[in-house]
Design a protein around this motif. Sequence first.
Motif, PDB file in Angstrom:
ATOM      1  N   PHE A 220       0.851  -1.197   0.000  1.00 18.05           N
ATOM      2  CA  PHE A 220       0.000   0.000   0.000  1.00 18.05           C
ATOM      3  C   PHE A 220       0.889   1.250   0.000  1.00 18.05           C
ATOM      4  CE2 PHE A 220      -2.305  -3.341   2.328  1.00 18.05           C
ATOM      5  CZ  PHE A 220      -3.461  -3.429   1.562  1.00 18.05           C
ATOM      6  N   PRO A 221       1.513   1.570  -1.114  1.00 19.21           N
ATOM      7  CA  PRO A 221       2.461   2.703  -1.154  1.00 19.21           C
ATOM      8  C   PRO A 221       1.816   4.058  -0.919  1.00 19.21           C
ATOM      9  CG  PRO A 221       2.036   1.854  -3.370  1.00 19.21           C
ATOM     10  CD  PRO A 221       1.418   0.892  -2.414  1.00 19.21           C
ATOM     11  N   THR A 222       0.510   4.194  -1.183  1.00 22.71           N
ATOM     12  CA  THR A 222      -0.163   5.487  -0.984  1.00 22.71           C
ATOM     13  C   THR A 222      -1.104   5.471   0.216  1.00 22.71           C
ATOM     14  OG1 THR A 222      -1.956   4.856  -2.512  1.00 22.71           O
ATOM     15  CG2 THR A 222      -0.040   6.004  -3.446  1.00 22.71           C
ATOM     16  N   GLY A 223      -1.013   4.435   1.040  1.00 30.51           N
ATOM     17  CA  GLY A 223      -1.867   4.349   2.214  1.00 30.51           C
ATOM     18  C   GLY A 223      -2.754   3.122   2.175  1.00 30.51           C
ATOM     19  N   PHE A 224      -3.237   2.734   3.323  1.00 30.32           N
ATOM     20  CA  PHE A 224      -4.061   1.534   3.490  1.00 30.32           C
ATOM     21  C   PHE A 224      -5.447   1.791   2.901  1.00 30.32           C
ATOM     22  CE2 PHE A 224      -6.008  -1.534   6.810  1.00 30.32           C
ATOM     23  CZ  PHE A 224      -5.822  -2.614   5.953  1.00 30.32           C
ATOM     24  N   ARG A 225      -5.709   1.222   1.746  1.00 24.91           N
ATOM     25  CA  ARG A 225      -6.985   1.446   1.072  1.00 24.91           C
ATOM     26  C   ARG A 225      -7.420   0.164   0.368  1.00 24.91           C
ATOM     27  NH1 ARG A 225     -11.168   4.807   1.534  1.00 24.91           N
ATOM     28  NH2 ARG A 225      -9.678   6.476   1.931  1.00 24.91           N
ATOM     29  N   LEU A 226      -8.648  -0.273   0.711  1.00 26.78           N
ATOM     30  CA  LEU A 226      -9.245  -1.470   0.118  1.00 26.78           C
ATOM     31  C   LEU A 226     -10.607  -1.105  -0.466  1.00 26.78           C
ATOM     32  CD1 LEU A 226      -8.546  -3.988   3.040  1.00 26.78           C
ATOM     33  CD2 LEU A 226      -7.327  -3.906   0.862  1.00 26.78           C
ATOM     34  N   PRO A 227     -11.137  -1.953  -1.361  1.00 26.39           N
ATOM     35  CA  PRO A 227     -12.498  -1.707  -1.852  1.00 26.39           C
ATOM     36  C   PRO A 227     -13.493  -1.781  -0.699  1.00 26.39           C
ATOM     37  CG  PRO A 227     -11.353  -3.306  -3.231  1.00 26.39           C
ATOM     38  CD  PRO A 227     -10.510  -3.107  -2.024  1.00 26.39           C
ATOM     39  N   PRO A 228     -14.582  -1.041  -0.792  1.00 23.51           N
ATOM     40  CA  PRO A 228     -15.600  -1.087   0.279  1.00 23.51           C
ATOM     41  C   PRO A 228     -16.139  -2.501   0.454  1.00 23.51           C
ATOM     42  CG  PRO A 228     -16.000   0.760  -1.205  1.00 23.51           C
ATOM     43  CD  PRO A 228     -14.945  -0.083  -1.845  1.00 23.51           C
ATOM     44  N   ASP A 229     -16.565  -2.819   1.667  1.00 19.09           N
ATOM     45  CA  ASP A 229     -17.199  -4.104   1.942  1.00 19.09           C
ATOM     46  C   ASP A 229     -18.537  -4.183   1.218  1.00 19.09           C
ATOM     47  OD1 ASP A 229     -15.075  -4.636   3.616  1.00 19.09           O
ATOM     48  OD2 ASP A 229     -16.132  -3.950   5.422  1.00 19.09           O
ATOM     49  N   PRO A 230     -19.063  -5.414   1.010  1.00 18.92           N
ATOM     50  CA  PRO A 230     -20.373  -5.562   0.349  1.00 18.92           C
ATOM     51  C   PRO A 230     -21.474  -4.739   1.018  1.00 18.92           C
ATOM     52  CG  PRO A 230     -19.295  -7.681   0.528  1.00 18.92           C
ATOM     53  CD  PRO A 230     -18.444  -6.713   1.280  1.00 18.92           C
ATOM     54  N   GLY A 231     -21.407  -4.603   2.335  1.00 17.31           N
ATOM     55  CA  GLY A 231     -22.433  -3.850   3.049  1.00 17.31           C
ATOM     56  C   GLY A 231     -22.181  -2.360   3.085  1.00 17.31           C
ATOM     57  N   GLY A 232     -21.095  -1.913   2.456  1.00 18.56           N
ATOM     58  CA  GLY A 232     -20.788  -0.495   2.433  1.00 18.56           C
ATOM     59  C   GLY A 232     -19.799  -0.056   3.491  1.00 18.56           C
ATOM     60  N   GLY A 233     -19.457  -0.948   4.426  1.00 26.12           N
ATOM     61  CA  GLY A 233     -18.481  -0.609   5.456  1.00 26.12           C
ATOM     62  C   GLY A 233     -17.069  -0.670   4.926  1.00 26.12           C
ATOM     63  N   ARG A 234     -16.102  -0.381   5.794  1.00 21.91           N
ATOM     64  CA  ARG A 234     -14.704  -0.386   5.372  1.00 21.91           C
ATOM     65  C   ARG A 234     -13.891  -1.302   6.277  1.00 21.91           C
ATOM     66  NH1 ARG A 234     -14.184   2.935   1.261  1.00 21.91           N
ATOM     67  NH2 ARG A 234     -12.105   2.014   1.085  1.00 21.91           N
ATOM     68  N   SER A 235     -12.965  -2.030   5.647  1.00 18.95           N
ATOM     69  CA  SER A 235     -12.051  -2.908   6.379  1.00 18.95           C
ATOM     70  C   SER A 235     -10.618  -2.446   6.203  1.00 18.95           C
ATOM     71  CB  SER A 235     -12.195  -4.356   5.890  1.00 18.95           C
ATOM     72  OG  SER A 235     -13.475  -4.858   6.154  1.00 18.95           O
ATOM     73  N   ASP A 236     -10.441  -1.142   5.949  1.00 16.40           N
ATOM     74  CA  ASP A 236      -9.093  -0.611   5.751  1.00 16.40           C
ATOM     75  C   ASP A 236      -8.811   0.564   6.688  1.00 16.40           C
ATOM     76  OD1 ASP A 236     -10.776   1.261   4.646  1.00 16.40           O
ATOM     77  OD2 ASP A 236     -10.025   1.054   2.600  1.00 16.40           O
ATOM     78  N   LEU A 237      -9.463   0.553   7.840  1.00 17.00           N
ATOM     79  CA  LEU A 237      -9.212   1.581   8.841  1.00 17.00           C
ATOM     80  C   LEU A 237      -8.084   1.118   9.765  1.00 17.00           C
ATOM     81  CD1 LEU A 237     -12.948   2.361   9.697  1.00 17.00           C
ATOM     82  CD2 LEU A 237     -11.497   3.442   7.958  1.00 17.00           C
ATOM     83  N   LEU A 238      -7.657   1.999  10.642  1.00 17.69           N
ATOM     84  CA  LEU A 238      -6.542   1.660  11.530  1.00 17.69           C
ATOM     85  C   LEU A 238      -6.850   0.437  12.376  1.00 17.69           C
ATOM     86  CD1 LEU A 238      -3.758   2.362  12.680  1.00 17.69           C
ATOM     87  CD2 LEU A 238      -4.900   3.900  14.303  1.00 17.69           C
ATOM     88  N   ASN A 239      -8.106   0.264  12.796  1.00 17.54           N
ATOM     89  CA  ASN A 239      -8.429  -0.866  13.662  1.00 17.54           C
ATOM     90  C   ASN A 239      -8.407  -2.202  12.915  1.00 17.54           C
ATOM     91  OD1 ASN A 239     -10.842  -0.420  12.171  1.00 17.54           O
ATOM     92  ND2 ASN A 239     -12.050  -1.356  13.804  1.00 17.54           N
TER      93      ASN A 239
END
Length: 474
Positions: A220-239
């Motif tokens: 992740f050279p430009t930062g931790f970024r993943l496609p959104p989850d199917p439900g619209g949530g995110r799994s690429d946050l600090l936690n």
Amino acid sequence: MSAGAVLGWLVLAALAPGAAHLRAGWRKTGLVLISCYAAGLLALLAVWLMNDLGNLAGSLTESSWLTSIMIGSGVLAAAWFALIVHSFVVLRPGRLPQAGQILTGTVAGLLAVVTVVPFGYVGQLAWTSQKTFEGIFAPPEGDDSPAVADPKPEDPWAGRGRVNILLLGGDADDHRSGVRTDSMNLASIDVKSGNTVLFSLPRNLEDVRFRPGTPMAKRFPTGFRLPPDPGGGRSDLLNSVWEYADAHPEIFGGRQHQGPKVLMDTIGYTLGVKVDWYALVNMWGFARLIDAIGGVTITVERDVVFGKYNEGLVKAGTRKLKGADAMWYARSRTYSDDYTRMRRQRCVLGAILTQADPATVLTRFNQIALATKELIRTDIPRPMLRHLVPLALKVKNAKVSSVQFVPPLINTGYPDWDKIRDISGKAIRDSATTSPAVAATASPSPTKPAKKKKQQQPEGNDPTKGLTEGCGAL
């Protein structure tokens, strides 16, 4: 000699070994017993005077000391039992009437048993401590683990002025795979004064940057970024960093369980410090620890609603909260947000630090040890525990301040990483001084450099606060 006199000398013998023997004419035996007893008390006094409380407490975490205490407690228990029995015999109770013999014999037996109890309790505390430390401070899994380090007694901190420990609250349970660290606080501790800064990072920090050159930075050279989850949530946050690293060992050449190491390095890079160790606490297991210390007194500023159907309520007011209510107060986001929750978590930590005094810990040691063993996971090396215990005692009486990287100070969607590092560096430098902590409402420093730094931050929004500042205001 009357039955009352026999019982009186027996009680005196339990407190001052040899007294009954001197009364009965066993002069040499009595003098030897009293001399040994006095020498033992003087030795304990010398140890107490030559060492401070922190060093003594730290020494008692070592396996060799705990084993010696267990063995010594057993030996002393047997010796005291034999002492009471022999003291009873030399007092010649056979010359008493039958009723007196029965009375003194019964009381002597009870007294012999009672004198064993304190030694048994001390031995049991040592055994519980040993098992607790073995359960928490497990041996390292690999030779490259920092837990194999053997600190030098003359300089256990290897020349470092501060120790940085990452305190994590995880939400792992039987119904969820992986670990999400919903509470992330870095305690930066001055090893000389105990002055501490607690940096709180929000769980929803986006575009997290990784240290250049690391496997995660290459992915992740430009930062931790993943496609959104199917439900619209995110799994690429600090936690989610720990969980993601554990789930993708291929990033690390197939090495498993890299989550803790990656999160430590990531938060250290974010704050501009080196993280030494981490301690992961099961957030709901933490409730058992609060129950073990008898609850915590907290002023709830307004009603806190919780539960799937908003069926729970922690009412406003000042009261002693049990573990479950304290955790709901700290974790609920109903009619609230992450940042308010972070403040409440800080208030709970401050209450525990203030109210978990040594007397409480000692009287509830077994409950605390059991709760601690079940809820903590850490990579702190067992040999370091001897040095961390006195440091923890320093922290309790030192200046503890807090910085929370939340809006409006930091935009969690577009974090200013340089600003985060600048704030962290200043807070650590301020903590290194011996002056009182500067609260958010305190007057600014009269010096010109301080005024220039103030201009970089919003008016009246000093990010460094006392640990319990803002807590308890209804």
